[in-house]
Scaffold this motif. Structure first.
Motif, PDB file in Angstrom:
ATOM      1  N   GLN A  93       0.819  -1.219   0.000  1.00  0.00           N
ATOM      2  CA  GLN A  93       0.000   0.000   0.000  1.00  0.00           C
ATOM      3  C   GLN A  93       0.851   1.265   0.000  1.00  0.00           C
ATOM      4  O   GLN A  93       0.504   2.255  -0.650  1.00  0.00           O
ATOM      5  N   ASN A  94       1.988   1.229   0.677  1.00  0.00           N
ATOM      6  CA  ASN A  94       2.848   2.405   0.711  1.00  0.00           C
ATOM      7  C   ASN A  94       3.479   2.659  -0.649  1.00  0.00           C
ATOM      8  O   ASN A  94       3.593   3.808  -1.091  1.00  0.00           O
ATOM      9  N   VAL A  95       3.860   1.592  -1.322  1.00  0.00           N
ATOM     10  CA  VAL A  95       4.437   1.713  -2.668  1.00  0.00           C
ATOM     11  C   VAL A  95       3.391   2.262  -3.638  1.00  0.00           C
ATOM     12  O   VAL A  95       3.679   3.167  -4.437  1.00  0.00           O
ATOM     13  N   ILE A  96       2.183   1.710  -3.576  1.00  0.00           N
ATOM     14  CA  ILE A  96       1.110   2.156  -4.477  1.00  0.00           C
ATOM     15  C   ILE A  96       0.794   3.616  -4.238  1.00  0.00           C
ATOM     16  O   ILE A  96       0.615   4.401  -5.183  1.00  0.00           O
ATOM     17  N   TRP A  97       0.720   4.010  -2.965  1.00  0.00           N
ATOM     18  CA  TRP A  97       0.451   5.396  -2.612  1.00  0.00           C
ATOM     19  C   TRP A  97       1.506   6.315  -3.219  1.00  0.00           C
ATOM     20  O   TRP A  97       1.190   7.338  -3.836  1.00  0.00           O
ATOM     21  N   HIS A  98       2.767   5.935  -3.093  1.00  0.00           N
ATOM     22  CA  HIS A  98       3.842   6.775  -3.625  1.00  0.00           C
ATOM     23  C   HIS A  98       3.843   6.797  -5.149  1.00  0.00           C
ATOM     24  O   HIS A  98       4.230   7.808  -5.756  1.00  0.00           O
ATOM     25  N   CYS A  99       3.390   5.733  -5.785  1.00  0.00           N
ATOM     26  CA  CYS A  99       3.249   5.743  -7.240  1.00  0.00           C
ATOM     27  C   CYS A  99       2.179   6.739  -7.678  1.00  0.00           C
ATOM     28  O   CYS A  99       2.369   7.479  -8.659  1.00  0.00           O
ATOM     29  N   PHE A 100       1.076   6.763  -6.960  1.00  0.00           N
ATOM     30  CA  PHE A 100       0.022   7.738  -7.261  1.00  0.00           C
ATOM     31  C   PHE A 100       0.534   9.164  -7.065  1.00  0.00           C
ATOM     32  O   PHE A 100       0.203  10.072  -7.841  1.00  0.00           O
ATOM     33  N   VAL A 101       1.331   9.370  -6.026  1.00  0.00           N
ATOM     34  CA  VAL A 101       1.900  10.698  -5.773  1.00  0.00           C
ATOM     35  C   VAL A 101       2.786  11.127  -6.942  1.00  0.00           C
ATOM     36  O   VAL A 101       2.696  12.264  -7.424  1.00  0.00           O
ATOM     37  N   LEU A 102       3.645  10.226  -7.397  1.00  0.00           N
ATOM     38  CA  LEU A 102       4.528  10.559  -8.512  1.00  0.00           C
ATOM     39  C   LEU A 102       3.743  10.837  -9.790  1.00  0.00           C
ATOM     40  O   LEU A 102       4.063  11.764 -10.542  1.00  0.00           O
ATOM     41  N   LEU A 103       2.708  10.052 -10.029  1.00  0.00           N
ATOM     42  CA  LEU A 103       1.895  10.271 -11.224  1.00  0.00           C
ATOM     43  C   LEU A 103       1.145  11.600 -11.145  1.00  0.00           C
ATOM     44  O   LEU A 103       1.058  12.343 -12.136  1.00  0.00           O
ATOM     45  N   GLY A 104       0.602  11.900  -9.964  1.00  0.00           N
ATOM     46  CA  GLY A 104      -0.082  13.179  -9.779  1.00  0.00           C
ATOM     47  C   GLY A 104       0.872  14.343  -9.948  1.00  0.00           C
ATOM     48  O   GLY A 104       0.552  15.350 -10.607  1.00  0.00           O
ATOM     49  N   ALA A 105       2.070  14.214  -9.373  1.00  0.00           N
ATOM     50  CA  ALA A 105       3.075  15.270  -9.505  1.00  0.00           C
ATOM     51  C   ALA A 105       3.505  15.442 -10.959  1.00  0.00           C
ATOM     52  O   ALA A 105       3.725  16.566 -11.425  1.00  0.00           O
ATOM     53  N   ALA A 106       3.616  14.329 -11.683  1.00  0.00           N
ATOM     54  CA  ALA A 106       4.001  14.390 -13.095  1.00  0.00           C
ATOM     55  C   ALA A 106       2.947  15.129 -13.917  1.00  0.00           C
ATOM     56  O   ALA A 106       3.276  15.905 -14.825  1.00  0.00           O
ATOM     57  N   CYS A 107       1.681  14.885 -13.603  1.00  0.00           N
ATOM     58  CA  CYS A 107       0.594  15.579 -14.314  1.00  0.00           C
ATOM     59  C   CYS A 107       0.657  17.083 -14.071  1.00  0.00           C
ATOM     60  O   CYS A 107       0.550  17.887 -15.004  1.00  0.00           O
ATOM     61  N   HIS A 108       0.828  17.473 -12.823  1.00  0.00           N
ATOM     62  CA  HIS A 108       0.887  18.899 -12.509  1.00  0.00           C
ATOM     63  C   HIS A 108       2.144  19.544 -13.089  1.00  0.00           C
ATOM     64  O   HIS A 108       2.111  20.700 -13.541  1.00  0.00           O
ATOM     65  N   TYR A 109       3.238  18.811 -13.094  1.00  0.00           N
ATOM     66  CA  TYR A 109       4.464  19.316 -13.727  1.00  0.00           C
ATOM     67  C   TYR A 109       4.215  19.572 -15.215  1.00  0.00           C
ATOM     68  O   TYR A 109       4.611  20.621 -15.756  1.00  0.00           O
ATOM     69  N   THR A 110       3.566  18.628 -15.876  1.00  0.00           N
ATOM     70  CA  THR A 110       3.274  18.783 -17.302  1.00  0.00           C
ATOM     71  C   THR A 110       2.394  19.991 -17.553  1.00  0.00           C
ATOM     72  O   THR A 110       2.575  20.715 -18.544  1.00  0.00           O
ATOM     73  N   ALA A 111       1.452  20.241 -16.640  1.00  0.00           N
ATOM     74  CA  ALA A 111       0.571  21.405 -16.775  1.00  0.00           C
ATOM     75  C   ALA A 111       1.373  22.704 -16.661  1.00  0.00           C
ATOM     76  O   ALA A 111       1.174  23.645 -17.430  1.00  0.00           O
ATOM     77  N   VAL A 112       2.273  22.751 -15.677  1.00  0.00           N
ATOM     78  CA  VAL A 112       3.108  23.941 -15.508  1.00  0.00           C
ATOM     79  C   VAL A 112       3.996  24.145 -16.747  1.00  0.00           C
ATOM     80  O   VAL A 112       4.139  25.255 -17.251  1.00  0.00           O
ATOM     81  N   LEU A 113       4.573  23.066 -17.244  1.00  0.00           N
ATOM     82  CA  LEU A 113       5.417  23.136 -18.430  1.00  0.00           C
ATOM     83  C   LEU A 113       4.619  23.643 -19.632  1.00  0.00           C
ATOM     84  O   LEU A 113       5.129  24.464 -20.420  1.00  0.00           O
ATOM     85  N   ASP A 114       3.406  23.188 -19.780  1.00  0.00           N
ATOM     86  CA  ASP A 114       2.565  23.619 -20.893  1.00  0.00           C
ATOM     87  C   ASP A 114       2.282  25.117 -20.815  1.00  0.00           C
ATOM     88  O   ASP A 114       2.286  25.818 -21.838  1.00  0.00           O
ATOM     89  N   ILE A 115       2.050  25.616 -19.597  1.00  0.00           N
ATOM     90  CA  ILE A 115       1.816  27.048 -19.412  1.00  0.00           C
ATOM     91  C   ILE A 115       3.051  27.848 -19.810  1.00  0.00           C
ATOM     92  O   ILE A 115       2.962  28.888 -20.479  1.00  0.00           O
ATOM     93  N   VAL A 116       4.213  27.367 -19.383  1.00  0.00           N
ATOM     94  CA  VAL A 116       5.469  28.059 -19.700  1.00  0.00           C
ATOM     95  C   VAL A 116       5.693  28.106 -21.203  1.00  0.00           C
ATOM     96  O   VAL A 116       6.028  29.161 -21.781  1.00  0.00           O
ATOM     97  N   LEU A 117       5.505  26.982 -21.882  1.00  0.00           N
ATOM     98  CA  LEU A 117       5.749  26.922 -23.327  1.00  0.00           C
ATOM     99  C   LEU A 117       4.707  27.688 -24.111  1.00  0.00           C
ATOM    100  O   LEU A 117       4.989  28.195 -25.216  1.00  0.00           O
ATOM    101  N   ALA A 118       3.494  27.798 -23.535  1.00  0.00           N
ATOM    102  CA  ALA A 118       2.439  28.546 -24.215  1.00  0.00           C
ATOM    103  C   ALA A 118       2.683  30.051 -24.134  1.00  0.00           C
ATOM    104  O   ALA A 118       2.071  30.835 -24.870  1.00  0.00           O
ATOM    105  N   GLY A 119       3.567  30.425 -23.230  1.00  0.00           N
ATOM    106  CA  GLY A 119       3.927  31.841 -23.108  1.00  0.00           C
ATOM    107  C   GLY A 119       2.889  32.637 -22.373  1.00  0.00           C
ATOM    108  O   GLY A 119       2.830  33.847 -22.474  1.00  0.00           O
TER     109      GLY A 119
END
Length: 231
Positions: free
Chosen positions: A205-231
């Motif tokens: 359960q701890n491993v699965i939880w941390h996988c969800f955290v990484l996936l969620g963080a990756a999604c938000h990172y991608t959103a921030v990156l998209d904003i930056v590239l969109a100018g």
């Protein structure tokens, strides 16, 4: 002392100092270690790339805002790895405080680049200030009263995370469609991960939880990156 003795040491923890119940077997610990190492490695590379791209495609204010987000992301990754891989001891109990505090920091830091896209909205700025104030209070509670408000903290994490829905109409207009999609996906992944975070009888359960955290963080990172590239 090796990390694989955690399960045995957990049963002998000193409750007077706030014992850490850590009943994970060897395979679970190895898997969790791999997840954390992968997270930190990708986090460092991604953070560096984001800062560089922001400096190229945006202005000084945007670099400062993105730096706040990056600092929160890296703090969460490093403190989580340190706490979860540290042998059970008094030091681990102290590290637990900082690990849980880093979640508040990450939430507030993640909000910062998105709400700054709505900087002309007084309500948006007020919400950002409110999120940071709640994060500061949450961090204070975690550091001063460790272990006393854990259930409340889970609810507070979720409430903070979804408080941005109050700006839904403004966010839809301000953010690119791709960024908005990743913001929502990240929120959903974090929320689903909480199920496994609280499901302590489930193996891995701890491993699965941390996988969800990484996936969620990756999604938000991608959103921030998209904003930056969109100018």
């Amino acid at each position: 002392m090796t990390v694989f003795r955690l399960k045995q040491l957990a049963s002998n923890s000193i409750h007077a100092t706030g014992a850490v119940l850590w009943n994970y077997d060897r395979t679970e610990l190895i898997a969790d270690g791999i997840v954390h190492i992968v997270g930190i490695c990708f986090g460092l590379v991604a953070a560096t790339a984001l800062i560089v791209l922001t400096a190229v495609y945006a202005g000084p204010l945007d670099v400062a805002v993105v730096s706040v987000y990056v600092a929160g992301l890296l703090a969460m990754l490093v403190l989580s790895a340190t706490y979860n891989l540290w042998p059970v001891s008094r030091a681990k109990w102290v590290l637990r405080r900082f690990d849980h505090s880093a979640i508040y920091l990450l939430i507030a830091a993640t909000y910062t680049p998105f709400i700054m896209e709505l900087k002309d909205s007084y309500f948006a700025i007020a919400l950002l200030v409110g999120v940071w104030c709640v994060a500061i209070v949450g961090i204070w509670l975690k550091l001063v009263y460790p272990g006393r408000f854990d259930r409340l903290s889970v609810g507070l994490y979720l409430a903070m995370g979804w408080s941005g829905m109050m700006l839904y109409n403004a966010v839809v207009k301000a953010l690119p469609a791709v960024a908005l999609g990743f913001v929502l996906a990240g929120g959903i992944l974090y929320s689903l991960g909480v199920i496994f975070h609280t499901w302590q009888r489930l193996r891995f359960q701890n491993v699965i939880w941390h996988c969800f955290v990484l996936l969620g963080a990756a999604c938000h990172y991608t959103a921030v990156l998209d904003i930056v590239l969109a100018g």
